[in-house]
Design a protein around this motif. Structure first.
Motif, PDB file in Angstrom:
ATOM      1  N   PRO A  13      20.455 -26.098 -18.577  1.00  0.00           N
ATOM      2  CA  PRO A  13      21.098 -26.621 -17.366  1.00  0.00           C
ATOM      3  C   PRO A  13      22.181 -25.702 -16.828  1.00  0.00           C
ATOM      4  N   GLN A  14      22.909 -25.006 -17.727  1.00  0.00           N
ATOM      5  CA  GLN A  14      23.945 -24.100 -17.247  1.00  0.00           C
ATOM      6  C   GLN A  14      23.353 -22.930 -16.465  1.00  0.00           C
ATOM      7  N   ALA A  15      22.234 -22.380 -16.987  1.00  0.00           N
ATOM      8  CA  ALA A  15      21.601 -21.261 -16.289  1.00  0.00           C
ATOM      9  C   ALA A  15      21.016 -21.704 -14.956  1.00  0.00           C
ATOM     10  N   VAL A  16      20.377 -22.874 -14.934  1.00  0.00           N
ATOM     11  CA  VAL A  16      19.825 -23.389 -13.677  1.00  0.00           C
ATOM     12  C   VAL A  16      20.935 -23.646 -12.673  1.00  0.00           C
ATOM     13  N   ALA A  17      22.056 -24.214 -13.142  1.00  0.00           N
ATOM     14  CA  ALA A  17      23.186 -24.466 -12.247  1.00  0.00           C
ATOM     15  C   ALA A  17      23.755 -23.159 -11.708  1.00  0.00           C
ATOM     16  N   ALA A  18      23.798 -22.122 -12.561  1.00  0.00           N
ATOM     17  CA  ALA A  18      24.314 -20.835 -12.094  1.00  0.00           C
ATOM     18  C   ALA A  18      23.401 -20.238 -11.016  1.00  0.00           C
ATOM     19  N   ARG A  72      18.795 -32.702 -13.677  1.00  0.00           N
ATOM     20  CA  ARG A  72      19.635 -33.899 -13.669  1.00  0.00           C
ATOM     21  C   ARG A  72      18.903 -35.072 -14.332  1.00  0.00           C
ATOM     22  N   GLU A  73      17.600 -35.207 -14.073  1.00  0.00           N
ATOM     23  CA  GLU A  73      16.845 -36.285 -14.727  1.00  0.00           C
ATOM     24  C   GLU A  73      16.821 -36.089 -16.242  1.00  0.00           C
ATOM     25  N   SER A  74      16.694 -34.843 -16.675  1.00  0.00           N
ATOM     26  CA  SER A  74      16.705 -34.582 -18.116  1.00  0.00           C
ATOM     27  C   SER A  74      18.052 -34.950 -18.729  1.00  0.00           C
ATOM     28  N   LEU A  75      19.154 -34.625 -18.040  1.00  0.00           N
ATOM     29  CA  LEU A  75      20.476 -34.984 -18.547  1.00  0.00           C
ATOM     30  C   LEU A  75      20.658 -36.503 -18.583  1.00  0.00           C
ATOM     31  N   GLU A  76      20.197 -37.185 -17.558  1.00  0.00           N
ATOM     32  CA  GLU A  76      20.310 -38.641 -17.529  1.00  0.00           C
ATOM     33  C   GLU A  76      19.533 -39.270 -18.687  1.00  0.00           C
ATOM     34  N   ALA A  77      18.359 -38.716 -19.002  1.00  0.00           N
ATOM     35  CA  ALA A  77      17.591 -39.245 -20.133  1.00  0.00           C
ATOM     36  C   ALA A  77      18.325 -39.012 -21.449  1.00  0.00           C
ATOM     37  N   ARG A  78      18.951 -37.863 -21.600  1.00  0.00           N
ATOM     38  CA  ARG A  78      19.691 -37.577 -22.839  1.00  0.00           C
ATOM     39  C   ARG A  78      20.932 -38.450 -22.963  1.00  0.00           C
ATOM     40  N   VAL A  95      29.088 -37.029 -31.797  1.00  0.00           N
ATOM     41  CA  VAL A  95      28.494 -37.771 -30.688  1.00  0.00           C
ATOM     42  C   VAL A  95      29.424 -37.764 -29.485  1.00  0.00           C
ATOM     43  N   ALA A  96      30.721 -37.945 -29.723  1.00  0.00           N
ATOM     44  CA  ALA A  96      31.686 -37.933 -28.617  1.00  0.00           C
ATOM     45  C   ALA A  96      31.708 -36.579 -27.924  1.00  0.00           C
ATOM     46  N   SER A  97      31.655 -35.500 -28.711  1.00  0.00           N
ATOM     47  CA  SER A  97      31.625 -34.163 -28.111  1.00  0.00           C
ATOM     48  C   SER A  97      30.355 -33.952 -27.300  1.00  0.00           C
ATOM     49  N   GLN A  98      29.239 -34.440 -27.843  1.00  0.00           N
ATOM     50  CA  GLN A  98      27.978 -34.310 -27.107  1.00  0.00           C
ATOM     51  C   GLN A  98      28.004 -35.111 -25.817  1.00  0.00           C
ATOM     52  N   ARG A  99      28.567 -36.330 -25.884  1.00  0.00           N
ATOM     53  CA  ARG A  99      28.649 -37.157 -24.684  1.00  0.00           C
ATOM     54  C   ARG A  99      29.527 -36.489 -23.619  1.00  0.00           C
ATOM     55  N   LYS A 100      30.622 -35.893 -24.058  1.00  0.00           N
ATOM     56  CA  LYS A 100      31.529 -35.229 -23.118  1.00  0.00           C
ATOM     57  C   LYS A 100      30.865 -34.018 -22.476  1.00  0.00           C
ATOM     58  N   ALA A 101      30.151 -33.225 -23.285  1.00  0.00           N
ATOM     59  CA  ALA A 101      29.481 -32.035 -22.737  1.00  0.00           C
ATOM     60  C   ALA A 101      28.388 -32.423 -21.737  1.00  0.00           C
ATOM     61  N   GLN A 105      28.164 -31.573 -17.678  1.00  0.00           N
ATOM     62  CA  GLN A 105      26.998 -30.957 -17.050  1.00  0.00           C
ATOM     63  C   GLN A 105      26.432 -31.828 -15.929  1.00  0.00           C
ATOM     64  N   GLN A 106      26.449 -33.145 -16.136  1.00  0.00           N
ATOM     65  CA  GLN A 106      25.952 -34.046 -15.102  1.00  0.00           C
ATOM     66  C   GLN A 106      26.812 -33.994 -13.855  1.00  0.00           C
TER      67      GLN A 106
END
Length: 780
Positions: A13-18, A72-78, A95-101, A105-106
């Motif tokens: 997602p970071q590369a696509v956003a860039a 974005r759909e992939s991030l929403e699913a995760r 889990v908290a760190s993953q949720r924050k990251a 990204q979202q």
């Protein structure tokens, strides 16, 4: 806006956003440049280029948004997998760190999508504003009034400006001469000579050879039969006559450009020569393949030889006039001549256009009169004659009105308006003739591809299992679809001379983005993909069905009815899978299908109940097989052999070879006598009465001997002889014998009765006869 993490990798997602951020920055810069350039542009052609740049920026922004959508759909699913965090709950650091990251990204993707949508709207609004400005400038240009071409004052001013304009042309020629000398001194003379040789090779020997080859192929036996032979040759001649002259000039110009042998001020003139050559060659080739003056049998238009010869000359004149117009106006701007010279040139060109169109209309009028005389002499149908002349009358009336308006505008000084009207008439005529040719070619090609006697048609029938009638219907539908696309392209091409290509780009954008129906978006690629899936699926079903019926099922121990049940259920199951697969390829999810099924359930409850009942009954028949193919059944007073069982009805062939079509629900809900279901044997019953004085033992032996002697009566179970009763001085005899099939009962019983009568007569055994009642009157 949050920055992308440093550990972004390709495809993340970071590369696509860039990548999307970079595209959106380019779009923003392009829009700023277009806004700064709009105020400095004077020509409508340059404004058209800016409008196309704005639309290109919009397409780039839309592409970036579409690229971000799946991420974005992939991030929403995760994020959905992590679940919602209730108030007061705590979760681990990982889990908290993953949720924050994921949340960061979202937010990043949401911001980029909003930015892309905003830039898309701004680009569309900017393109609309530029198009509005172009329309306003076109209106001002057409309404501009100058001196009439017949005015002596105009020509006195032109003569006065001739020396200055000549000096301007001289400067332009000296610049071109200097550029050519410099290029030859630096690169030598072989590059332009090579380009000239290739251009001459393309224009003369190759073009002429391809034309002759096309005619020989069309006249040979290898060409497809029917009308496609003519229309295919016409399209081939159009392609050869258009491409080769244009490519020849393009090669020559690019050869000179490659060594900088063209002066900068003449580069636009060279490009205009290429465009004018393509356009003029298209007009000439189109007239040649439609009119064919020397080969009337290949002519696609309903013209006689005289009209075809004249219209061919007029087409050459129109091609030359369009070439001179495009190149002359560009050369006039490059030389920077006086405005009055340009006005005089436009006035002369307008008069030439008007004279040419008037000559064409006069030829059409004479042709119409000759056709009327021919119809009158041949006593043709008047309705057909009116129907044939209706379009000609409409074209003549419209053409005369336009020519008169253009001539009047020219004489009154509205030169631009007259040029616009005349050029539009020529362009409309060219588009109309090209559309006529392509419509005929598309119709002939589609009908030939789907013809039953063609290789492609036989391949389609073999792959899909379609009949000849459905194959021809497919050809008609394909022809209609292709012709509709050609008409839409022709409508868009009408706007091209004025640079309104934004209209076509808008159509293409609409098709690419899809048509929204409710919450469903139908895209052209999805439709094509669904059609391919449907065709491939039907072909696979046909192959599997053939393999089951011809290869696998005959090797099993199942009878004909069982094999039919398996093949039928497999076919309908395959059709259901293909239908779901096609809907999925179309973009319709199963949740939408559930809504459709729910909506259809109401209709099933009211209007489709009987059909649904028969369908379910058919599945029960195929599964339980109480009635199978080959069985002999009796329904009411009808009986016959079961020939076919489908999911809606069952076909029963009666004794007179007629077919009884019975709904499957009748076979499930009512009493059916299946005489071949459990036991294939049939029973012959013979019942009769004899007098009380008959020798019953002898009669028994005679009857059993008849059963034993008949080859159709089986030994096991053995025939039986019974006395049903003694009543009224009569003995009732009943006997049974079994045969191999119920279908043989009637014939065997008839033969046994015949032999029984003969045997009883030979044995002197009388059968009971009805009592005769005699009435005797007393004369006393």
């Amino acid at each position: 806006m949050a920055a992308a993490p440093a550990f972004a990798t390709a495809g993340s997602p970071q590369a696509v956003a860039a990548d999307a951020r970079g595209q959106l920055q380019q779009v923003s810069q392009q829009l700023q440049q277009i806004r700064r350039s709009v105020g400095d542009i004077e020509s409508r052609e340059t404004l058209g280029a800016l409008s196309e740049r704005a639309l290109q920026a919009q397409r780039q922004a839309d592409l970036a948004v579409r690229m971000l959508g799946p991420e974005r759909e992939s991030l929403e699913a995760r994020i959905a997998q992590l679940g919602e965090l209730a108030d007061g709950d705590r979760e681990g650091n990982a889990v908290a760190s993953q949720r924050k990251a994921l949340g960061a990204q979202q937010l990043l993707l949401d911001d980029l999508i909003k930015q892309g949508n905003l830039l898309s709207v701004e680009a569309r609004q900017l393109a609309d504003a530029i198009e509005k400005e172009r329309v306003q400038r076109l209106g001002r240009q057409l309404s501009r009034r100058v001196a009439s071409p017949l005015s002596p004052t105009l020509w006195r001013e032109v003569i006065h400006q001739v020396p200055g304009d000549w000096r301007h042309f001289g400067v332009l020629l000296r610049q071109q001469h200097a550029a050519l000398q410099t290029a030859l001194a630096r690169h030598g003379g072989w590059p332009p000579l090579l380009a000239l040789g290739v251009a001459l090779l393309l224009f003369f020997p190759l073009r002429l050879w391809l034309r002759r080859w096309g005619r020989r192929f069309a006249a040979s036996g290898r060409a497809p039969a029917g009308r496609l032979r003519r229309t295919g040759l016409a399209v081939w001649l159009l392609l050869v006559g258009t491409l080769l002259p244009g490519v020849a000039v393009l090669v020559l110009v690019n050869g000179l450009k490659a060594i900088d042998a063209i002066a900068p001020r003449l580069v636009q003139v060279a490009d205009a020569m290429v465009q004018a050559t393509f356009f003029a060659a298209f007009i000439a080739a189109l007239s040649a393949c439609l009119l064919v003056p020397k080969r009337p049998s290949w002519r696609l238009l309903a013209l006689d030889d005289l009209a075809a010869s004249r219209m061919r000359k007029y087409a050459w004149m129109a091609a030359g006039l369009m070439w001179v117009t495009l190149v002359g106006q560009t050369l006039n701007r490059a030389a920077r001549t006086s405005e009055i010279t340009g006005v005089a040139l436009d006035g002369l060109l307008a008069l030439c256009y008007i004279a040419l169109i008037m000559a064409m209309l006069l030829s059409l009028t004479r042709l119409y009169r000759r056709q009327q005389l021919d119809d009158a002499q041949a006593a043709a149908d008047s309705a057909a004659a009116r129907r044939r002349g209706g379009w000609a009358v409409l074209v003549r009336v419209f053409g005369h009105l336009t020519v008169m308006a253009a001539l009047l505008a020219t004489l009154l000084g509205w030169i631009n308006l007259a040029m616009f009207a005349a050029q539009q008439m020529i362009w409309l005529g060219v588009i109309g003739m090209a559309l006529l040719l392509l419509l005929k070619f598309a119709d002939d090609l589609c009908l030939r591809v789907f013809a039953t006697d063609s290789r492609s048609g036989q391949a389609i029938m073999l792959a899909t299992g379609l009949g000849s009638a459905k194959l021809e219907q497919g050809g008609v539908l394909a022809s209609a679809l292709v012709r509709l696309c050609l008409v839409l392209l022709a409508v868009g091409a009408i706007a091209l001379p004025q640079g309104n290509s934004a209209v076509m780009w808008g159509w293409l954008d609409t098709l690419r983005n899809g048509i929204t129906i409710g919450e469903t978006v139908l895209r052209p690629w999805a439709l094509v993909r669904a059609l391919l899936v449907l065709v491939v699926g039907l072909g696979i079903i046909q192959l599997l069905q053939r393999w089951l019926v011809e290869t696998y099922l005959p090797k099993t121990a199942m009878d004909a009815g069982g094999r039919n049940s398996v093949s039928t259920v497999a076919r309908y199951l395959g059709l259901a899978i293909v239908a779901l697969w096609t809907l999925a390829a179309l973009g319709l999810g199963f949740e939408r299908l559930a809504l459709v099924v729910s909506a259809l359930s109401v209709g099933i409850g009211f209007g489709l109940q009987a059909i649904t009942q028969n369908f379910v009954s058919g599945l029960i028949l195929l599964a339980e097989r109480p009635v199978k193919i080959g069985d002999w059944v009796r329904i009411g007073d009808q009986e016959g052999d079961v020939r076919r069982i489908s999911v809606r009805s069952t076909e029963i062939e009666s004794g007179d070879k007629s077919t009884l079509i019975v709904p499957n629900s009748e076979l499930i809900t009512k009493t059916i006598r299946n005489m071949t279901l459990a036991n294939p044997q049939g029973r012959v019953q013979i019942k009769f009465q004899v007098p009380l004085s008959t020798d019953v033992a002898r009669l028994r032996q005679v009857l059993l001997d008849l059963y034993a002697a008949h080859p159709g009566v089986q030994e096991s179970p053995p025939p039986a002889f019974y006395i049903d009763g003694i009543e009224g001085g009569m003995i009732t005899i009943n006997s049974h014998g079994h045969v191999g099939s119920p279908r043989n009962v009637y014939a065997v019983r008839s033969e046994l009765l015949f032999e029984l009568l003969v045997a009883l007569q030979a044995a002197g055994i009388a059968l009971a006869t009805p009592a005769d009642v005699h009435l005797v009157s007393d004369s006393r």
